[in-house]
Scaffold this active site. Structure first.
Site, short mmCIF file in Angstrom:
data_model
loop_
_atom_site.label_atom_id
_atom_site.label_comp_id
_atom_site.label_asym_id
_atom_site.label_seq_id
_atom_site.Cartn_x
_atom_site.Cartn_y
_atom_site.Cartn_z
N CYS A 298 0.87 -1.17 0.00
CA CYS A 298 0.00 0.00 0.00
C CYS A 298 0.91 1.22 0.00
CB CYS A 298 -0.96 -0.03 1.18
SG CYS A 298 -0.19 -0.35 2.79
N ARG B 263 -3.79 3.56 15.99
CA ARG B 263 -5.02 3.21 15.28
C ARG B 263 -6.19 3.05 16.25
NH1 ARG B 263 -2.07 5.14 11.97
NH2 ARG B 263 -1.21 4.01 10.17
#
Length: 513
Positions: free
Chosen positions: A330, A382
């Protein structure tokens, strides 16, 4: 050889030498998750507070790899190669069985691999070079970040400041830049030819043919500056000899919406009309014919459908008849990338094709520790933002229990050969929900459940390895492992059953206030 020595060392890494002393207890999922949810792994900071726990986790990973593979270790002790890759980077050479050795013995020389890694690391964002992490049929499944852009190559510390939004996350420090790196930079005209040339040499050395790019952008733009690039927009078409697949997948920010919807991925569709989204899905036609998927509808898929279809694609690539490897990346390679690497590892394990000696708790430990923790996933950050892509990975397993996700040429999910009465992915990955309470509150602890005995409080059914029928309810026994409220892991995951339906492994169970 080096791989055999590494495997032998790994097999004894988790226990003390035979000196009559009681060997230390092997670290479990509870200890791993507690450490993961409290701190972020950095190779340079493994000593000191928490260092012994991290060392136990690292040794446990080596021991689990050594059960089935002969491998070499690429040393990264002080983050010399990459500050947020494992200190012991495992290069799997071949499976331990003599049959596998004769069929798929590696032709890669580790010394040459190390040299290519050192030379190519500048080519990719944050120095996260192409790293092999799974070995399947002699093919290397690799992970990395995307290609670095001018911003990083000419000022990595400044680039990281802008990219991360602050100096605290300036991962690739100035001291990472060697004299050789500076020499490469001095020739502006040939800069990309050199650094990307080394990257291409590394990919070819690992026999990688397929490059799967999960970015929704062609280039990552921050404050009006292109801070990263990608193979699909390389102007000189240096990567034209590779098969490039643009399979855009939402970034970690999107998983805040997943959490806010009470962890319901069904019906959750990414907004493809946002200004920064400019990378369309692009897959060569010859790779899609056998999958029976209408790829033109990808923007209408919800998160479950999109993840399922991408996983089917990746499995078809690694299961093709050629001997070509695969790269998945990614942007930074620590959110979406470990999601798909972990799903690949678990799915191939459930087929009985990799890590064949590992039990459910062991393969779960390995993928959480190695694919997520040791490769730098920022779980603490996160969780604080509600971007729960880590939880989604394991919650999603209930959606890939059918035969269509099998890499076997014949059906596999009802029975696995020679594996403790036949574990299946459905056996270990069915979700059993409990009351979580408010989705806006954070629980104060999580439980790791390792149960045996059928028939009591539990409600999770098991699948018979022989008949495929659902039967028997396992007993639930929980062990509390307190966490700080601000770093609590959320959501229940049941992984029933193991050993002929006699064990249940339950991960990340929420205990609401």
């Amino acid at each position: 050889m080096a791989g055999a020595r590494a495997a032998a060392a790994a097999s004894s890494a988790g226990s003390s030498a035979s000196s009559g002393n009681q060997p230390p207890q092997e670290p479990g999922l509870g200890e791993l998750l507690e450490e993961f949810s409290r701190t972020q792994y950095r190779a340079k900071e493994c000593s000191g507070i928490g260092g012994s726990k991290v060392e136990r986790i690292e040794k446990r990973c080596l021991e689990l790899f050594g059960r089935d593979y002969c491998f070499s270790v690429i040393p990264n002790m002080n983050g010399d190669i990459c500050g947020h890759y494992p200190r012991h980077i495992v290069f799997l050479e071949y499976e331990s069985s003599e049959k596998e050795k004769d069929t798929f013995e590696s032709t890669v020389q580790v010394s040459k691999l190390q040299d290519l890694i050192h030379r190519s690391k500048m080519a990719r964002c944050r120095g996260r070079f192409v790293c092999p992490v799974i070995l399947f049929k002699g093919k290397h499944i690799c992970r990395s970040a995307t290609l670095a852009g001018w911003g990083e190559l000419y000022g990595r510390s400044g680039y990281n400041y802008f990219f991360s939004g602050g100096a605290d996350d300036a991962w690739a420090d100035v001291e990472d830049v060697t004299e050789e790196d500076c020499a490469v930079r001095s020739g502006d005209t040939h800069l990309f030819d050199k650094v990307r040339g080394y990257d291409i040499k590394l990919l070819r050395y690992l026999s990688v043919k397929y490059i799967c790019d999960l970015m929704v952008e062609n280039k990552k733009v921050k404050f009006g500056m292109n801070v990263t690039s990608s193979e699909k927009v390389d102007k000189a078409q240096r990567y034209a000899d590779f098969t490039l697949l643009s399979i855009p997948y939402p970034g970690c920010e999107f998983f805040k919406e997943y959490k806010d919807r009470d962890y319901m991925a069904e019906g959750l569709i990414f907004n493809w009309k946002q200004d920064y989204v400019d990378a369309p899905l692009s897959i060569p036609d010859f790779l899609t014919h056998s999958l029976n998927i209408d790829w033109s509808q990808y923007q209408s898929w919800d998160l479950v459908q999109q993840t399922q279809n991408y996983l089917k694609l990746l499995l078809s690539l690694v299961n093709s008849d050629d001997d070509s490897g695969l790269l998945v990346h990614c942007i930074s390679g620590w959110d979406r990338t470990p999601l798909f690497i972990s799903l690949l590892r678990l799915s191939l394990w459930a087929d009985g094709l990799i890590h064949t000696s590992l039990k459910p708790a062991e393969i779960l430990y390995l993928t959480v520790a190695y694919d997520w923790f040791l490769f730098g996933h920022m779980l603490v950050d996160r969780l604080s933002k509600g971007e729960e892509i880590f939880f989604f990975c394991f919650n999603f397993l209930k959606h890939i229990t059918s035969e269509e996700f099998s890499a076997l040429k014949t059906q596999r999910r009802k029975s696995l050969p020679a594996r403790d009465a036949g574990f299946t992915l459905e056996d270990i990955c069915m979700l059993r929900r409990k009351d979580r309470g408010s989705t806006t509150s954070l629980g104060s602890d999580f439980s790791l459940v390792m149960e045996s005995s059928p028939g009591a409080a539990g409600t999770g059914p098991s699948r018979s390895a022989d008949s495929g029928s659902l039967e028997e309810e396992p007993l639930i026994l929980s062990t509390e492992c307190p966490l700080e409220p601000a770093t609590t892991l959320r959501g229940p995951l049941a992984f029933p059953p193991g050993a002929g339906g006699s064990q249940v492994f339950q991960l990340l169970i929420l205990k609401p206030f």
